[in-house]
Design a protein around this motif. Sequence first.
Motif, short mmCIF file in Angstrom:
data_model
loop_
_atom_site.label_atom_id
_atom_site.label_comp_id
_atom_site.label_asym_id
_atom_site.label_seq_id
_atom_site.Cartn_x
_atom_site.Cartn_y
_atom_site.Cartn_z
N UNK A 7 123.15 -44.04 -64.63
CA UNK A 7 124.05 -43.15 -63.91
C UNK A 7 124.74 -43.92 -62.80
N UNK A 8 125.64 -43.24 -62.11
CA UNK A 8 126.26 -43.80 -60.91
C UNK A 8 125.85 -42.91 -59.74
N UNK A 9 125.11 -43.49 -58.81
CA UNK A 9 124.68 -42.70 -57.66
C UNK A 9 125.88 -42.38 -56.76
N UNK A 233 125.53 -54.47 -51.44
CA UNK A 233 126.57 -53.46 -51.20
C UNK A 233 127.83 -54.13 -50.67
N UNK A 234 128.76 -54.48 -51.57
CA UNK A 234 130.01 -55.13 -51.16
C UNK A 234 131.12 -54.14 -50.89
N UNK A 254 124.15 -52.58 -57.45
CA UNK A 254 125.37 -52.75 -56.67
C UNK A 254 125.89 -51.39 -56.23
N UNK A 255 126.03 -51.23 -54.90
CA UNK A 255 126.62 -50.03 -54.32
C UNK A 255 127.92 -50.43 -53.63
N UNK A 256 129.06 -50.03 -54.17
CA UNK A 256 130.35 -50.45 -53.65
C UNK A 256 130.86 -49.44 -52.63
N UNK A 276 128.38 -45.54 -55.77
CA UNK A 276 129.67 -45.53 -55.08
C UNK A 276 129.48 -44.80 -53.76
N UNK A 277 129.94 -45.45 -52.69
CA UNK A 277 129.89 -44.86 -51.35
C UNK A 277 131.27 -44.28 -51.05
N UNK A 278 131.30 -43.02 -50.61
CA UNK A 278 132.58 -42.35 -50.41
C UNK A 278 132.54 -41.43 -49.20
#
Length: 307
Positions: A7-9, A233-234, A254-256, A276-278
């Motif tokens: 999944x994508x967190x 996390x880039x 990897x958390x972008x 993904x951080x949003x």
Amino acid sequence: MTFSGGTVELHGHRGARGLRPENTLPGLAHALTLGVDAIEFDVGLTADDVVVLNHDQRLSPVTVSDTAPVRPGDPRFPYVGKALRELTLAQIRTVDAGVRRPAADDDPFALTQLPLPGTPLPTLAEVCALLSAAPGVRPAVELKTDPGWADSEVTRFTAAVAEVLEAFGLTGRSRLLAFDWRVLVEARRYAPDAGRVALVERETTAPGTPWLAGLDHADPAGAALDVGATALSPEMAMATPDLVERAQGLALPVAVWTLNEPADMVRYVGYGVDAIVTDYPDRLRAVLSEHGLPVPTPWPGTMPVPN
């Protein structure tokens, strides 16, 4: 630490900065009610060694405003513009963090963020009490330091954060994030059961960088593994398919960050990032749903009101 396989967190940035005041209890609670896998927020340390939420090491006029001194004639007043480390918790409690006052008219968050006047900056302990009621959500705690800090201060700060997390039984659920990788070294000592997320951006990985605890800037993923990170996390501009592949090949999720436009979200879902951080969890939920990916369950709790 592992991310959700297959999944994508969805990580809410500073709570849900695009929708509610950042790094506040109402902002974090709003992200929870939308439904997130992890909730990211920033912390600093007061003069009396209390861990509080705030993004900048100094109180910024963009995110907070003065109300009144904690006592008449306080020589430290006004507090906005001063370093957290110079102010006590009582002094910091007086500022209003509920209304964004951007320097530019085109600030995107001022256009979409709901003002909540009278909202204070919370302590980490208060946030932990909130997150204790949301067991499916991981705290992602970014410790705000820089290479100018003495090693002893980095140690003191990291230990203080670890102590609060442990007091609420949240260490194993938490992830500690830092651009200053000395924090990650100390986190292995003081919070060994927490995840350790190596933050990187172009500035902190430039040649001669002092941010990476002396490790090789040319291979951020390899350096993160060497420093004991459990995830990378880039920033979006650095998160190329090659970097994603390199990190995941080293078993580093990897958390972008920070993706706010649906087109960018779609692109990085295609890159196979783990998270993904949003600033807009609602937008990312829509993108994930449209691509047949699971979304986290909304939190059924009651949102705190400003004090």
